[in-house]
Write a protein that holds these residues in place. Structure first.
Motif: not given
Length: 71
Positions: A35-62
């Motif tokens: 939506g348009e309103e700022e959401q509260e910060p939350d924590s996310f596991k890196k293993e569950n994240l990818v770039f918007p293109s679908g590409e995985s995060l670089p291994r040296c980041w996790w």
């Protein structure tokens, strides 16, 4: 920087890039982009994240031992 949650496809805004690229941190703090309103910060596991293109995060980041891995 924006990343995407693998399962849902939702975008999140990373709050601290150093936290993201530090391989010793397994979670990052971010805000979901809903939506348009700022959401509260939350924590996310890196293993569950990818770039918007679908590409995985670089291994040296996790993986703190990425230099020792034999692939």
């Amino acid at each position: 920087m924006f990343l995407q949650i693998k399962d849902s496809g939702d975008l999140i805004k990373i709050l601290d890039l150093q936290e993201l690229i530090d391989p010793n941190n397994h979670i990052v703090h971010a805000q979901e982009q809903e939506g348009e309103e700022e959401q509260e910060p939350d924590s996310f596991k890196k293993e569950n994240l990818v770039f918007p293109s679908g590409e995985s995060l670089p291994r040296c980041w996790w993986d703190a031992d990425y230099r020792d891995a034999k692939n």
